[in-house]
Design an enzyme around this catalytic site. Structure first.
Site, PDB file in Angstrom:
ATOM      1  N   HIS A 148       0.971  -0.796  -0.178  1.00 18.29           N
ATOM      2  CA  HIS A 148      -0.482  -0.148   0.039  1.00 18.29           C
ATOM      3  C   HIS A 148       0.816   1.570  -0.087  1.00 18.29           C
ATOM      4  O   HIS A 148       2.028   1.347   0.375  1.00 18.29           O
ATOM      5  CB  HIS A 148      -1.011  -0.182   0.697  1.00 18.29           C
ATOM      6  CG  HIS A 148      -0.292   0.080   2.586  1.00 18.29           C
ATOM      7  ND1 HIS A 148       0.202   0.882   2.875  1.00 18.29           N
ATOM      8  CD2 HIS A 148       0.125  -0.890   3.560  1.00 18.29           C
ATOM      9  CE1 HIS A 148       0.542   1.402   4.440  1.00 18.29           C
ATOM     10  NE2 HIS A 148       0.740  -0.370   4.682  1.00 18.29           N
ATOM     11  N   CYS A 164       3.063  -5.014   6.677  1.00 25.80           N
ATOM     12  CA  CYS A 164       2.573  -4.475   5.041  1.00 25.80           C
ATOM     13  C   CYS A 164       4.481  -4.020   4.966  1.00 25.80           C
ATOM     14  O   CYS A 164       4.802  -3.410   4.930  1.00 25.80           O
ATOM     15  CB  CYS A 164       1.478  -3.174   4.876  1.00 25.80           C
ATOM     16  SG  CYS A 164       0.127  -4.381   5.626  1.00 25.80           S
TER      17      CYS A 164
END
Length: 188
Positions: A148, A164
């Site tokens: 992301h 992440c």
């Protein structure tokens, strides 16, 4: 008069040369004692063939040690992007995955383990500039794991995520637009 000026210049030049030569041995000894380290980029590029059998729909290879994402499109074009990576090895998942969902305006809910580590986290953050997932997010087959964007540019190049892989917002837009659902992913 010209004679004085020349000899004065000659004297000053000779004096300066003498001072430099007196300091030279000290400089040389200092260089021998502590060699100069050059600032060399830490990432290294990988060949996709070392990790996958074919390009398929494309490949995203994230090196969590050197904090770089390599992206190959299905036609073999490769680009690299600096990333943020998980804060610790306990938070780092490695191995094979794939893109299963692409979110153009991600909202964010902290995972249960994030809330356990930090109960002060908000329960929900709507899409927008304060969202920790930035302007785009691509979900992996692993629950809670994403590639992301981030609006906090200080995080890129650091161990700063809870699992992440983060990219600059402008980079995630580019990767998002070039990556189809089903693209192969590997975190190493």
């Amino acid at each position: 008069m010209t004679c004085k000026a020349v000899s004065r210049r000659a004297f000053l030049f000779a004096s300066a040369s003498g001072l430099v030569s007196l300091g030279a041995p000290t400089v040389l000894r200092a260089q021998e004692a502590a060699p100069v380290r050059r600032n060399i980029s830490s990432f290294r590029l990988h060949d996709w063939q070392d990790h996958f059998d074919s390009l398929g729909k494309g490949i995203l290879l994230s090196d969590t040690t050197t904090r770089v994402l390599q992206h190959w499109t299905a036609d073999g074009e490769m680009r690299i992007y600096p990333t943020s990576v998980p804060m610790s090895d306990e938070l780092t998942r490695r191995g094979y995955s794939e893109i299963v969902y692409k979110d153009e305006a991600p909202d964010w809910v902290p995972t249960p383990s994030m809330r356990e580590r930090d109960p002060s986290l908000p329960k929900y953050v709507a899409p927008g500039p304060k969202n920790p997932l930035g302007v785009r997010a691509m979900h992996l087959t692993w629950q809670y794991y994403r590639i992301h964007g981030t609006g906090d540019t200080r995080k890129i190049g650091r161990r700063s995520s809870s699992g992440c892989i983060g990219l600059y917002n402008e980079d995630i837009i580019e990767v998002f637009d070039r990556t189809p659902i089903g693209a192969q992913v590997k975190l190493i």
